[in-house]
Design an enzyme around this catalytic site. Structure first.
Site, mmCIF file in Angstrom:
data_model
loop_
_atom_site.group_PDB
_atom_site.id
_atom_site.type_symbol
_atom_site.label_atom_id
_atom_site.label_comp_id
_atom_site.label_asym_id
_atom_site.label_seq_id
_atom_site.Cartn_x
_atom_site.Cartn_y
_atom_site.Cartn_z
ATOM 1 N N LYS A 8 0.378 -1.294 -0.405
ATOM 2 C CA LYS A 8 0.275 0.530 -0.005
ATOM 3 C C LYS A 8 1.078 1.029 0.619
ATOM 4 O O LYS A 8 1.664 1.084 0.388
ATOM 5 C CB LYS A 8 -1.319 -0.158 1.465
ATOM 6 C CG LYS A 8 0.118 -0.027 2.190
ATOM 7 C CD LYS A 8 -0.032 1.610 3.461
ATOM 8 C CE LYS A 8 0.923 1.264 4.801
ATOM 9 N NZ LYS A 8 1.584 2.826 4.762
ATOM 10 N N PRO A 98 9.101 -4.207 -0.532
ATOM 11 C CA PRO A 98 10.497 -3.873 0.559
ATOM 12 C C PRO A 98 10.106 -3.832 2.083
ATOM 13 O O PRO A 98 8.855 -3.719 2.506
ATOM 14 C CB PRO A 98 10.104 -2.028 0.187
ATOM 15 C CG PRO A 98 9.440 -1.897 -1.149
ATOM 16 C CD PRO A 98 8.493 -3.084 -0.707
ATOM 17 N N VAL A 99 10.923 -4.245 3.082
ATOM 18 C CA VAL A 99 11.328 -4.611 4.316
ATOM 19 C C VAL A 99 11.491 -3.087 4.543
ATOM 20 O O VAL A 99 11.969 -2.406 4.536
ATOM 21 C CB VAL A 99 12.478 -6.056 3.981
ATOM 22 C CG1 VAL A 99 11.918 -6.343 6.280
ATOM 23 C CG2 VAL A 99 12.269 -6.800 3.236
ATOM 24 N N GLY A 101 9.197 -0.927 5.049
ATOM 25 C CA GLY A 101 9.667 0.497 4.168
ATOM 26 C C GLY A 101 8.570 1.485 4.293
ATOM 27 O O GLY A 101 8.483 1.916 3.367
ATOM 28 N N MET A 103 5.469 0.105 3.212
ATOM 29 C CA MET A 103 5.012 0.051 2.187
ATOM 30 C C MET A 103 3.868 -1.224 2.842
ATOM 31 O O MET A 103 2.770 -1.893 2.081
ATOM 32 C CB MET A 103 5.738 -0.347 0.959
ATOM 33 C CG MET A 103 5.661 1.075 0.148
ATOM 34 S SD MET A 103 6.409 0.545 -1.575
ATOM 35 C CE MET A 103 4.956 0.423 -2.204
ATOM 36 N N GLY A 105 4.583 -3.799 4.085
ATOM 37 C CA GLY A 105 4.826 -5.715 3.605
ATOM 38 C C GLY A 105 4.051 -7.125 4.150
ATOM 39 O O GLY A 105 3.396 -7.743 4.303
ATOM 40 N N GLY A 106 4.941 -6.756 5.860
ATOM 41 C CA GLY A 106 4.366 -6.967 7.275
ATOM 42 C C GLY A 106 2.405 -7.767 7.157
ATOM 43 O O GLY A 106 2.987 -8.405 7.500
ATOM 44 N N SER A 107 2.337 -6.514 6.803
ATOM 45 C CA SER A 107 1.073 -6.908 6.498
ATOM 46 C C SER A 107 0.400 -8.079 5.681
ATOM 47 O O SER A 107 -0.384 -7.845 5.810
ATOM 48 C CB SER A 107 0.808 -5.201 7.180
ATOM 49 O OG SER A 107 1.041 -5.027 8.249
ATOM 50 N N ALA A 108 0.802 -6.790 4.372
ATOM 51 C CA ALA A 108 0.782 -8.067 3.799
ATOM 52 C C ALA A 108 0.716 -9.161 3.990
ATOM 53 O O ALA A 108 -0.118 -10.364 3.306
ATOM 54 C CB ALA A 108 1.144 -7.646 1.490
ATOM 55 N N ASP A 144 -2.496 -1.581 9.450
ATOM 56 C CA ASP A 144 -2.278 -2.123 8.573
ATOM 57 C C ASP A 144 -2.854 -3.315 8.010
ATOM 58 O O ASP A 144 -3.032 -3.486 6.342
ATOM 59 C CB ASP A 144 -1.561 -1.179 7.813
ATOM 60 C CG ASP A 144 -0.730 -0.053 7.835
ATOM 61 O OD1 ASP A 144 -1.304 0.960 8.436
ATOM 62 O OD2 ASP A 144 0.354 0.343 8.084
HETATM 63 O O1 C5P Z 1 -0.730 -1.484 14.590
HETATM 64 P P1 C5P Z 1 0.867 -1.552 14.537
HETATM 65 O O2 C5P Z 1 0.984 -2.616 15.356
HETATM 66 O O3 C5P Z 1 0.913 -1.919 13.092
HETATM 67 O O4 C5P Z 1 1.764 -0.283 14.786
HETATM 68 C C1 C5P Z 1 3.063 -0.262 14.731
HETATM 69 C C2 C5P Z 1 3.123 1.506 15.559
HETATM 70 O O5 C5P Z 1 3.513 2.196 15.204
HETATM 71 C C3 C5P Z 1 2.328 1.113 17.105
HETATM 72 O O6 C5P Z 1 3.079 1.117 18.613
HETATM 73 C C4 C5P Z 1 2.385 2.703 17.444
HETATM 74 O O7 C5P Z 1 3.791 3.295 18.008
HETATM 75 C C5 C5P Z 1 3.000 3.159 15.691
HETATM 76 N N1 C5P Z 1 1.428 3.553 15.516
HETATM 77 C C6 C5P Z 1 0.457 4.794 16.487
HETATM 78 N N2 C5P Z 1 -0.816 5.150 15.812
HETATM 79 C C7 C5P Z 1 -1.336 4.417 14.826
HETATM 80 C C8 C5P Z 1 -0.916 2.935 13.958
HETATM 81 C C9 C5P Z 1 0.677 2.853 14.610
HETATM 82 O O8 C5P Z 1 1.216 5.216 16.784
HETATM 83 N N3 C5P Z 1 -2.680 4.395 14.531
#
Ligand code: C5P
Length: 312
Positions: A8, A98-99, A101, A103, A105-108, A144
């Protein structure tokens, strides 16, 4: 079973104040693009994971964890727990995104593993994990991940996981300039908070993305280019000043819009058409600050079964 899921780019990332739970409220307009990771899932004695590079892709798979920090592993465990089965699968993750990155990728990979494991273990006649249940599990894994299941163009509210589809008259043609070394998403959010607290950047909240929605509906790439925006960009540039040179190079090459993708360090450039994207990619690839310049189109579909491994 092979499932692919898209990368994304955030067409607009409006970041609100830090919440008590450590997340930020967002107005997060996601756009899926035609750059896909694949997850090959096969029954096995126990949970195992392997990560490899998609042929031709310039990605650093050495950075991807092969333990429970891997979001696809978490997805497999979560589906197994919900269905009351053992998480006995071998996951082979083939990366083109990209890792670290910006985008997703881990969520995909997590979205692909969710879908594959649900297909493998759930009862197709009376599924426990319907679409809504899968989206719920996706949100448990990361902010994501639900969007990687859904794809297309959508706005995510809350911490980004409460999705609503957005009408978009594409296709839109993009170039993604990757950088060596990732950026940590929590570190970029923390830098955004720091810059705001220091008065270095203004926080505008609540966020109105009405101009972006109109641009998407018009299908006009010029208008869309002017409507792109990312509140995390100043923070990503503060942590990685070299990204400024990448953005400038894309603008000089005639990109209609240029921004850091999500928390970076990948930069996204909007082109007028596929041919223009090729030319912008060529110009970007010559820059010292760019590891690879990859054209892709959006909107792209969400996670989907490619075909069973036996047919390949
Ligand atoms: O949800 P996810 O694990 O992908 O989020 C990774 C980090 O990004 C969270 O631990 C937080 O520090 C930050 N984040 C945030 N607000 C969001 C989404 C992510 O602060 N809405």
């Amino acid at each position: 079973m092979i499932v692919r899921a898209p990368a994304k780019v955030n067409l607009r990332l409006g970041v609100g104040p830090l919440r008590d739970d450590g997340y930020h409220d967002l107005v997060n307009v996601f756009h899926a693009v035609s750059l896909f990771d694949e997850v090959v899932v096969e029954p096995a004695d126990r949970l195992a994971v392997e990560v490899e590079r998609m042929p031709g892709a310039r990605v650093d798979v050495g950075q991807v964890p092969c333990d429970d920090r891997n979001l696809a592993v978490r997805a497999a465990r979560l589906v197994a727990a919900r269905l009351g089965v053992e998480p006995a699968v071998a996951l082979r993750i083939r990366k083109a995104i990209p890792v670290a990155g910006g985008m997703a990728g881990g969520s995909a990979d997590a979205a692909a593993a969710l879908l594959a494991c649900a297909r493998l273990w759930d009862d197709p006649a009376t599924p426990i994990l319907d679409r809504a249940a899968l989206l719920g599990l996706a949100a448990e894994i990361g902010s994501d991940v639900p969007f990687a299941l859904v794809g297309g163009t959508a706005v995510g509210l809350g911490r980004g996981e409460r999705l609503t589809a957005v009408a978009a008259n594409g296709p839109f043609h993009w170039v993604f300039a990757t950088a060596d070394g990732g950026l940590s998403t929590p570190a970029v959010y923390a830098e955004c908070d720091r810059l705001r607290a220091a008065g270095a950047v203004d926080a505008v909240w609540p966020h109105d993305a009405g101009d972006l929605y109109a641009a998407l509906e018009s299908g006009d790439a010029d208008v869309l280019g002017a409507a792109l925006g990312n509140d995390l960009e100043a923070a990503a540039l503060s942590l990685r000043p070299a990204l400024g040179a990448t953005l400038d190079a894309g603008k000089r090459a005639g990109a209609l819009g240029a921004l850091v993708s999500g928390s970076g360090p990948t930069c996204a450039f909007l082109a007028a058409d596929a041919g223009h994207a090729e030319r912008v990619a060529e110009a970007l690839a010559a820059e010292d600050t760019v590891a690879a310049a990859v054209p892709a189109a959006g909107p792209a579909p969400g996670a989907a079964v490619v075909r069973p491994a036996a047919d390949r």
